[in-house]
Scaffold this active site. Sequence first.
Site, PDB file in Angstrom:
ATOM      1  CD  GLU A 187      53.388  37.634  19.775  1.00  0.00           C
ATOM      2  OE1 GLU A 187      52.715  38.095  20.683  1.00  0.00           O
ATOM      3  OE2 GLU A 187      54.147  36.650  19.922  1.00  0.00           O
TER       4      GLU A 187
ATOM      5  CB  VAL B  56      60.360  35.447  20.435  1.00  0.00           C
ATOM      6  CG1 VAL B  56      60.708  34.061  20.970  1.00  0.00           C
ATOM      7  CG2 VAL B  56      61.268  36.495  21.062  1.00  0.00           C
TER       8      VAL B  56
ATOM      9  N   GLY C 230      58.527  33.782  15.367  1.00  0.00           N
ATOM     10  CA  GLY C 230      57.741  34.184  14.198  1.00  0.00           C
ATOM     11  C   GLY C 230      56.246  34.228  14.422  1.00  0.00           C
TER      12      GLY C 230
ATOM     13  CE  LYS D 132      64.378  33.952  16.681  1.00  0.00           C
ATOM     14  NZ  LYS D 132      64.479  32.863  15.693  1.00  0.00           N
TER      15      LYS D 132
HETATM   16  P1  NAP Z   1      65.419  41.157   4.800  1.00  0.00           P
HETATM   17  O1  NAP Z   1      64.565  40.270   3.971  1.00  0.00           O
HETATM   18  O2  NAP Z   1      66.887  41.171   4.586  1.00  0.00           O
HETATM   19  O3  NAP Z   1      64.860  42.651   4.627  1.00  0.00           O
HETATM   20  C1  NAP Z   1      65.462  43.752   5.217  1.00  0.00           C
HETATM   21  C2  NAP Z   1      64.839  45.010   4.638  1.00  0.00           C
HETATM   22  O4  NAP Z   1      65.391  46.142   5.282  1.00  0.00           O
HETATM   23  C3  NAP Z   1      65.098  45.162   3.141  1.00  0.00           C
HETATM   24  O5  NAP Z   1      63.951  45.639   2.495  1.00  0.00           O
HETATM   25  C4  NAP Z   1      66.209  46.221   3.092  1.00  0.00           C
HETATM   26  O6  NAP Z   1      66.170  47.021   1.940  1.00  0.00           O
HETATM   27  C5  NAP Z   1      65.855  47.048   4.322  1.00  0.00           C
HETATM   28  N1  NAP Z   1      67.015  47.729   4.851  1.00  0.00           N
HETATM   29  C6  NAP Z   1      68.141  47.182   5.345  1.00  0.00           C
HETATM   30  N2  NAP Z   1      68.992  48.166   5.714  1.00  0.00           N
HETATM   31  C7  NAP Z   1      68.387  49.321   5.439  1.00  0.00           C
HETATM   32  C8  NAP Z   1      68.765  50.679   5.557  1.00  0.00           C
HETATM   33  N3  NAP Z   1      69.950  51.038   6.036  1.00  0.00           N
HETATM   34  N4  NAP Z   1      67.879  51.612   5.176  1.00  0.00           N
HETATM   35  C9  NAP Z   1      66.675  51.277   4.667  1.00  0.00           C
HETATM   36  N5  NAP Z   1      66.267  50.008   4.519  1.00  0.00           N
HETATM   37  C10 NAP Z   1      67.111  49.052   4.905  1.00  0.00           C
HETATM   38  O7  NAP Z   1      65.194  40.882   6.349  1.00  0.00           O
HETATM   39  P2  NAP Z   1      63.948  40.179   7.034  1.00  0.00           P
HETATM   40  O8  NAP Z   1      64.139  38.701   6.961  1.00  0.00           O
HETATM   41  O9  NAP Z   1      62.688  40.768   6.526  1.00  0.00           O
HETATM   42  O10 NAP Z   1      64.192  40.570   8.565  1.00  0.00           O
HETATM   43  C11 NAP Z   1      63.859  41.852   9.064  1.00  0.00           C
HETATM   44  C12 NAP Z   1      63.867  41.784  10.583  1.00  0.00           C
HETATM   45  O11 NAP Z   1      62.908  40.856  11.024  1.00  0.00           O
HETATM   46  C13 NAP Z   1      65.185  41.348  11.211  1.00  0.00           C
HETATM   47  O12 NAP Z   1      65.330  41.997  12.452  1.00  0.00           O
HETATM   48  C14 NAP Z   1      64.964  39.855  11.435  1.00  0.00           C
HETATM   49  O13 NAP Z   1      65.772  39.339  12.466  1.00  0.00           O
HETATM   50  C15 NAP Z   1      63.524  39.856  11.830  1.00  0.00           C
HETATM   51  N6  NAP Z   1      62.830  38.588  11.639  1.00  0.00           N
HETATM   52  C16 NAP Z   1      62.875  37.968  10.453  1.00  0.00           C
HETATM   53  C17 NAP Z   1      62.188  36.795  10.263  1.00  0.00           C
HETATM   54  C18 NAP Z   1      62.182  36.059   8.953  1.00  0.00           C
HETATM   55  O14 NAP Z   1      61.532  35.026   8.858  1.00  0.00           O
HETATM   56  N7  NAP Z   1      62.855  36.554   7.920  1.00  0.00           N
HETATM   57  C19 NAP Z   1      61.459  36.245  11.334  1.00  0.00           C
HETATM   58  C20 NAP Z   1      61.406  36.930  12.544  1.00  0.00           C
HETATM   59  C21 NAP Z   1      62.109  38.095  12.685  1.00  0.00           C
HETATM   60  P3  NAP Z   1      66.404  46.418   0.439  1.00  0.00           P
HETATM   61  O15 NAP Z   1      65.258  45.472   0.225  1.00  0.00           O
HETATM   62  O16 NAP Z   1      66.341  47.587  -0.460  1.00  0.00           O
HETATM   63  O17 NAP Z   1      67.721  45.738   0.490  1.00  0.00           O
HETATM   64  N1  HSE Z   2      66.883  32.932  11.298  1.00  0.00           N
HETATM   65  C1  HSE Z   2      65.738  32.641  12.100  1.00  0.00           C
HETATM   66  C2  HSE Z   2      65.524  31.136  12.176  1.00  0.00           C
HETATM   67  C3  HSE Z   2      64.466  33.214  11.506  1.00  0.00           C
HETATM   68  O1  HSE Z   2      66.152  30.372  11.445  1.00  0.00           O
HETATM   69  O2  HSE Z   2      64.710  30.720  12.996  1.00  0.00           O
HETATM   70  C4  HSE Z   2      63.964  34.435  12.145  1.00  0.00           C
HETATM   71  O3  HSE Z   2      63.820  34.373  13.507  1.00  0.00           O
END
Ligand code: NAP
Ligand code: HSE
Length: 430
Positions: free
Chosen positions: A131, A134, A136, A207
């Site tokens: 969920e 796409v 959020g 997405k």
């Molecule tokens: P993020 O803040 O960069 O966090 C990534 C996490 O993964 C960090 O805790 C990092 O560890 C860990 N990590 C990365 N490589 C690793 C490895 N090789 N082994 C173990 N841990 C590892 O990323 P995020 O924004 O949370 O995004 C995570 C996912 O959700 C992505 O697929 C992104 O596209 C998706 N997503 C994000 C958002 C958003 O709003 N941010 C929205 C929808 C979807 P460290 O903390 O130790 O560096």
């Molecule tokens: N990088 C994305 C955005 C957030 O700006 O919408 C996670 O999907």
Amino acid sequence: MTRPLSVALAGLGTVGGGVLTMLRTNADLVAARAGRPIAVTAVSARDRGRDRGMPLAGLHWYEDPVALAADPGIDVVVEAMGGAEGPARALVQAALAAGKPVVTANKALLAVHGAELAALAEQKGVALAFEAAVAGGIPVIKALREGLAGNRITAVAGILNGTCNYILTVMRERGREFAEVLAEAQKLGYAEADPSFDIDGIDAAHKLAILAALAFGRPVAFDAVHVEGIRGVSALDIAFANELGYRIKLLGLARRTEAGISARVHPCMVPLASPIARVDGVFNAVVAEGDFVGQVILQGRGAGAGPTASAVVSDLIDLARGRYTPVWGAASGALSNAPSLSIETHAGAYYLRLMVVDRPGVIADVTAVLRDAGVSLESMLQRGRSPGEAVPVVLVTHETGEAAMRTALARLDALDAVLEHPAVIRIEPG
Ligand code: NAP
Ligand code: HSE
């Protein structure tokens, strides 16, 4: 109450940290809705020493996230690391292969490897839930796959990238150029340090590929999405769009017709009066059209710890309740094999801005090219007067085929009086 659902969390960044916080803050409410407590018991991230602003004592720490899949005490794996390859892909594969349900926020992984992962989940009879992948916090996956399941969906479209929507909004509100606003978005933490996935349209295309698969019941086809980003959008085009009664938005648009399925991500002009034109800043919106329901519009926060946690936790509650549907809404064997249509088949109105030398006869040359390519004009606008210098000329076409437009653009670009590559933005009805 039955035994808690034991969750392994790989990734403790924005999404993972948000999930841990939400499960702790709303523990009682979640337990009531899930029919049992949901507890994170094991975690993994890269840097064990990093202060994450929340207690991790009592949680089993794994240096290798892929090893979480083999922990017999774990019921569900949440993948919140990111990336279409590497540990994210390896963990999801290993968990599904071990018969463990997976929740992921990873749209890149699903867009690129979603077909094979869905086949594995199906073979093992376990859920692969996404969920958060796409839009959020907007529950668009459930809306399309469950809420609208009885409808034949003809189109799904939306603002799928908050970073681009923020940049375009600030450019319009403050009359500023793309590069300046991007730098500001990076400082504010909205855009990634390497923002190309966002601004080149790739994140939105990931997405859209997922939404199109769900909406039209077909295997996910990321390579079939036509992608253009927002680097070429200028403050001048945003100002002209306003004058013409449009907003510029980066949209993902997928449509099913008798001929097949089209999917494209590119900057669009949408009428000011359309609901999507008013979705500004980091907000996302998705519009779906179903044969019985008509138009459905969903809007909300597409990114950030709270919205993504909201989506991941809703998937966990489903799993705790034993609810799940096939990954793409129907078993792999029941998915459609409708062909993908290329952007060349697109037809619509176009906005065209030319920087031309201000001298007699230039408009005649421009309109001759359009005439020869079979492009019909709806309106033309020229502002300013600087004899011998560059002035912008804005043209809006009637419905035109993409191929004719491309022919015309190549010829316009070759005219001596046209001083820059033409700026072109497709106009959508909204
Ligand atoms: P993020 O803040 O960069 O966090 C990534 C996490 O993964 C960090 O805790 C990092 O560890 C860990 N990590 C990365 N490589 C690793 C490895 N090789 N082994 C173990 N841990 C590892 O990323 P995020 O924004 O949370 O995004 C995570 C996912 O959700 C992505 O697929 C992104 O596209 C998706 N997503 C994000 C958002 C958003 O709003 N941010 C929205 C929808 C979807 P460290 O903390 O130790 O560096
Ligand atoms: N990088 C994305 C955005 C957030 O700006 O919408 C996670 O999907």
